[in-house]
Design an enzyme around this catalytic site. Structure first.
Site, PDB file in Angstrom:
ATOM      1  N   GLY A   1       3.122 -21.795 -12.498  1.00  0.00           N
ATOM      2  CA  GLY A   1       2.760 -20.632 -11.376  1.00  0.00           C
ATOM      3  C   GLY A   1       1.295 -20.473 -11.587  1.00  0.00           C
ATOM      4  O   GLY A   1       1.258 -20.111 -12.574  1.00  0.00           O
TER       5      GLY A   1
ATOM      6  N   GLY B   1      -1.051 -18.199  -9.482  1.00  0.00           N
ATOM      7  CA  GLY B   1      -0.590 -16.897  -8.649  1.00  0.00           C
ATOM      8  C   GLY B   1      -2.397 -16.008  -9.573  1.00  0.00           C
ATOM      9  O   GLY B   1      -2.401 -16.480 -10.068  1.00  0.00           O
ATOM     10  N   LEU B   2      -1.439 -14.787  -8.717  1.00  0.00           N
ATOM     11  CA  LEU B   2      -3.105 -14.329  -9.553  1.00  0.00           C
ATOM     12  C   LEU B   2      -3.331 -14.077 -11.230  1.00  0.00           C
ATOM     13  O   LEU B   2      -3.748 -14.513 -11.836  1.00  0.00           O
ATOM     14  CB  LEU B   2      -3.233 -12.657  -9.399  1.00  0.00           C
ATOM     15  CG  LEU B   2      -4.163 -12.241  -8.282  1.00  0.00           C
ATOM     16  CD1 LEU B   2      -3.552 -10.279  -7.915  1.00  0.00           C
ATOM     17  CD2 LEU B   2      -5.041 -12.778  -7.773  1.00  0.00           C
ATOM     18  N   ALA B   3      -1.513 -14.212 -12.125  1.00  0.00           N
ATOM     19  CA  ALA B   3      -1.922 -14.044 -13.446  1.00  0.00           C
ATOM     20  C   ALA B   3      -1.453 -15.598 -14.324  1.00  0.00           C
ATOM     21  O   ALA B   3      -2.175 -15.569 -14.910  1.00  0.00           O
ATOM     22  CB  ALA B   3       0.023 -13.550 -13.882  1.00  0.00           C
ATOM     23  N   GLY B   4      -1.142 -16.753 -13.410  1.00  0.00           N
ATOM     24  CA  GLY B   4      -1.201 -17.818 -14.099  1.00  0.00           C
ATOM     25  C   GLY B   4      -2.647 -18.391 -14.039  1.00  0.00           C
ATOM     26  O   GLY B   4      -3.169 -19.432 -14.574  1.00  0.00           O
TER      27      GLY B   4
ATOM     28  N   HIS C   1      10.501  -1.215  -1.460  1.00  0.00           N
ATOM     29  CA  HIS C   1       9.375  -0.741  -0.744  1.00  0.00           C
ATOM     30  C   HIS C   1       9.530   0.237   0.812  1.00  0.00           C
ATOM     31  O   HIS C   1      10.119   0.052   1.669  1.00  0.00           O
ATOM     32  CB  HIS C   1       8.246  -2.164  -0.685  1.00  0.00           C
ATOM     33  CG  HIS C   1       6.832  -1.355   0.144  1.00  0.00           C
ATOM     34  ND1 HIS C   1       6.580  -0.780   0.906  1.00  0.00           N
ATOM     35  CD2 HIS C   1       5.855  -1.819  -0.991  1.00  0.00           C
ATOM     36  CE1 HIS C   1       5.492  -0.440   0.673  1.00  0.00           C
ATOM     37  NE2 HIS C   1       4.331  -0.902  -0.164  1.00  0.00           N
TER      38      HIS C   1
ATOM     39  N   SER D   1       1.405  -2.251   4.718  1.00  0.00           N
ATOM     40  CA  SER D   1       0.412  -1.867   3.001  1.00  0.00           C
ATOM     41  C   SER D   1       1.160  -0.455   3.403  1.00  0.00           C
ATOM     42  O   SER D   1       0.835   0.399   3.856  1.00  0.00           O
ATOM     43  CB  SER D   1      -0.830  -1.988   3.645  1.00  0.00           C
ATOM     44  OG  SER D   1      -1.176  -0.720   2.085  1.00  0.00           O
TER      45      SER D   1
ATOM     46  N   ARG E   1       7.078   5.420  -4.782  1.00  0.00           N
ATOM     47  CA  ARG E   1       7.391   4.233  -3.171  1.00  0.00           C
ATOM     48  C   ARG E   1       9.443   4.402  -3.538  1.00  0.00           C
ATOM     49  O   ARG E   1       9.995   4.722  -2.589  1.00  0.00           O
ATOM     50  CB  ARG E   1       7.679   3.297  -3.733  1.00  0.00           C
ATOM     51  CG  ARG E   1       5.416   2.861  -3.502  1.00  0.00           C
ATOM     52  CD  ARG E   1       5.674   0.878  -3.765  1.00  0.00           C
ATOM     53  NE  ARG E   1       4.901   0.524  -3.142  1.00  0.00           N
ATOM     54  CZ  ARG E   1       4.191  -0.146  -3.772  1.00  0.00           C
ATOM     55  NH1 ARG E   1       4.533  -1.876  -4.085  1.00  0.00           N
ATOM     56  NH2 ARG E   1       2.827  -0.669  -2.983  1.00  0.00           N
TER      57      ARG E   1
ATOM     58  N   ARG F   1       7.602   0.667  -9.613  1.00  0.00           N
ATOM     59  CA  ARG F   1       6.183  -0.156 -10.006  1.00  0.00           C
ATOM     60  C   ARG F   1       5.487   1.038  -8.654  1.00  0.00           C
ATOM     61  O   ARG F   1       5.218   1.351  -7.735  1.00  0.00           O
ATOM     62  CB  ARG F   1       6.076  -1.414  -9.727  1.00  0.00           C
ATOM     63  CG  ARG F   1       4.886  -1.353  -9.932  1.00  0.00           C
ATOM     64  CD  ARG F   1       4.258  -2.823  -9.402  1.00  0.00           C
ATOM     65  NE  ARG F   1       4.554  -3.714  -7.795  1.00  0.00           N
ATOM     66  CZ  ARG F   1       3.986  -2.937  -7.208  1.00  0.00           C
ATOM     67  NH1 ARG F   1       3.085  -2.686  -7.113  1.00  0.00           N
ATOM     68  NH2 ARG F   1       4.529  -3.848  -6.424  1.00  0.00           N
TER      69      ARG F   1
END
Length: 642
Positions: free
Chosen positions: A40, A42-45, A266, A284, A334, A439
């Site tokens: 993966g 994405g941002l983390a990967g 959401h 958003s 949320r 979250r």
């Protein structure tokens, strides 16, 4: 290594003390001897792969897209939180830590959340140095806006495309290391299984999505950065290809799965508009800074259109969030916003053709600040809404409704982000660690980059330092051949069912079951019914699935079938977890547990723990291990945003 042995006896005990790292260090000269697999990007990967390579490790990075730039991280719109206190409005590391714990309804681990708040400030500096074009105020300083669940402005943003800009920053760092040879990029490869040797993760099995080739890849450690499993509901804000298969395959190889029923709804999504819809569009949450949420007071005005809403006088409007939660108003978290939207629609006061929508109105903000100001903040979001609905939000209110968005549950990890399987790590949304039962907005990007840039590059040394120096993983080990054989057999089984229903046909049925019985509202009877329905649907899948084409080609139907098989099993575990947790917390409203005012009622004495489930074999119920949550720095209270 058991899960119990990795949970401290007390809160922040020993290696957790004062939220500091306590890991073995690896000699920089030796790091080139070790190969890390990152699944993966994405941002983390992407951030993890780039940083590990910078430190000297050899990295093999895998993604099923044709480029890391297409990872679902680009869909994040609103911003990224950081306790910089640039607005001088009282923000601090502790306040971000407290807001996150409270927003998650006191179901997250203190140590991990505090570390997240600590490194949040470093993330912004890192991204600015990479050239991420954050919004700036008139004087050229970085700008901030507020988000749900907070009364301070701590969210850094790049209009409505923050995720895309942050991913481009991480991608540039990743590309640099690809060019140096320290990262080898494997695109269009989907992970089918984790390979374990003597109980430790030593590699993965992948399928080439273009040729269908099944092959193994060896490494000294495996990092899963594969996002969440919200698409178990079929309709969600996730990209259609997003799935939970990597985490589920790890679960079936011994990794514990924590709090699987904790999924986020959401509140700000474009409502469903057809039976053939396969994805929901996120708007958003930052829109709630200036937009006011309302429905008609009287049921006689239910189902009015946005054009008709403009003519409805103020006296006939119910700004229900402002009425019920005066301290936070439209900026409640949320879960609170979503549950209240469902409640007013259930009362028969919903708007639009289906009655399953509420208004998000910018008329007052435009009158107060001018259209140019609103356009500068949200212009691309307004344009996207107009293209999808044909309504102009500058002239009439938007229509929104809650939708599945994010998963707080995930693979169980310790403070080092290690699962209970040695050598197997989970980062970002793939783990459970930071967000509890709900979250806060703008915290997903924060966690992904914190895990990738500032946590895993250092904590992985705790495991790597225990391995023999210079000893490559033996790819001739029978475990690799066996894992490949099992993966191929699974593919062949699905291709040979030759039924009448496509994966989407069955997936829609699963999504309906999950939304109706394990969504925003749930009860004991409904969850028991849902488990039986999922078990019957699994039988239907195994008898009547239709997969056209062959394995040795680009075959999207086969891809969907493989992921759906995992979703069906994961859906049942989610229902089991929801049935076990007979309390209301965060976005998970158990009808048997509510206050007199209809708010979520936690049962702290009974459920103040992380539920970590273990796989016990086909046809057997999973085992439950509890990690008690002990709070030293916050006081458990009934959440109130009034």
């Amino acid at each position: 290594m058991s899960l119990e042995s990795k949970i401290p006896a007390g809160p922040l005990a020993e290696k957790w003390e004062k939220h500091k790292f306590n890991v073995k260090l690896v000699n920089p000269a030796n790091k080139r001897k070790f190969n890390i697999i990152v699944v993966g990007t994405g941002l983390a990967g992407a951030s993890a792969a780039a940083t590990l390579a910078e430190l000297g490790y050899n990295v093999d990075a895998f993604c099923f897209q044709d480029s890391p730039r297409r990872a679902h991280s680009i869909a994040a719109q609103g911003g990224i939180n950081a306790a910089k206190n640039y607005q001088n409005d009282g923000d601090s590391v502790f306040r971000l830590f407290y807001d996150t714990i409270k927003g998650g309804d006191y179901r997250s681990r203190e140590a991990n959340v505090h570390r997240l708040a600590e490194v949040s400030t470093e993330i912004i500096d890192q991204c600015v140095a990479q050239g991420v074009p954050f919004a700036r105020d008139y004087g050229g300083l970085l700008d901030n806006r507020s988000f749900g669940g907070a009364q301070v402005s701590r969210t850094f943003y790049a209009r409505g495309q923050t995720g895309q800009q942050l991913l481009l920053g991480a991608y540039s760092a990743l590309t640099k290391m690809v060019n140096t040879g320290k990262v080898k990029m494997h695109t269009r490869k989907e992970m089918l299984d984790v390979v374990t040797i003597d109980g430790a993760a030593k590699g993965i099995v992948t399928r080439d999505l273009v040729t269908g080739k099944v092959e193994s890849h060896a490494g000294h450690a495996v990092l899963l950065c594969t996002g969440g499993y919200g698409n178990v509901f079929f309709l969600s804000t996730n990209a259609m290809a997003s799935n939970g298969s990597a985490a589920w395959r790890a679960y079936k190889k011994g990794a514990k799965f924590a709090n699987p029923c904790f999924t986020q709804i959401h509140p700000t999504c474009i409502p469903v508009h057809g039976d053939y819809q396969s994805k929901l569009t996120l708007m958003s949450e930052s829109l709630r800074n200036d937009g006011r949420v309302w429905v008609p007071k009287d049921k006689k005005h239910a189902k009015i259109t946005a054009a008709e809403a403009v003519k409805l006088p103020e006296s006939e409007r119910d700004y229900y969030l402002e009425r019920r939660y005066p301290s936070f108003g439209n900026l409640v978290p949320r879960d609170v916003a979503s549950r209240n939207a469902k409640m007013v629609c259930d009362e028969g006061r919903g708007v639009g053709v289906t009655g399953l929508a509420v208004f998000l109105d910018f008329a007052d903000a435009i009158k107060r600040d001018g259209q140019k100001t609103i356009e500068a903040k949200y212009g691309n979001l307004f344009d996207m809404y107009k293209q999808i609905t044909a309504d102009n939000p500058y002239e009439m209110p938007m229509m929104i409704y809650p939708a599945v968005h994010y998963t707080m549950g995930g693979l169980w990890v310790d403070y080092n982000l290690s699962t209970n399987v040695p050598g197997l790590y989970a980062l970002g949304e793939a783990n459970f660690s930071d967000h509890g039962a709900n979250r806060l907005g703008a915290s997903a990007l924060m966690q992904g980059l914190a895990d990738g840039y500032f946590v895993i590059p250092y904590t992985i040394g705790d495991y790597i330092a225990t391995l023999p120096l210079g000893q490559a993983v033996d790819k001739s080990n029978p475990a690799f051949a066996q894992a490949e054989k099992e993966a191929q057999a699974r593919i062949d089984k699905l291709l040979n069912i030759k039924g009448n229903q496509t994966p989407d046909d069955i997936h829609k049925k699963l999504g309906h079951i999950m939304w109706e019985y394990c969504g925003m509202s749930r009860n004991k009877e409904g969850l028991e019914k849902a488990r039986g329905m999922i078990q019957e649907l699994r039988k239907e899948f195994n008898k009547d699935l239709k997969v056209i084409g062959a394995n040795e080609e680009l075959n999207m139907t086969l891809e969907k079938a493989l992921r759906l098989e995992d979703f069906l099993e994961l859906g049942e575990l989610m229902v089991i977890d929801a049935h076990n947790r007979s309390e209301s917390c965060g976005g998970h409203f158990r009808e048997e547990s509510q206050t007199e005012e209809g708010e979520a009622l936690r049962q702290d004495e009974e459920f103040s723990y992380v539920a970590a489930w273990g796989y016990e074999g086909e046809g057997k119920d999973p085992s439950l291990t509890k990690e008690d949550l002990v709070f030293e720095n916050v006081k458990l209270t009934q959440r109130s945003y009034k």
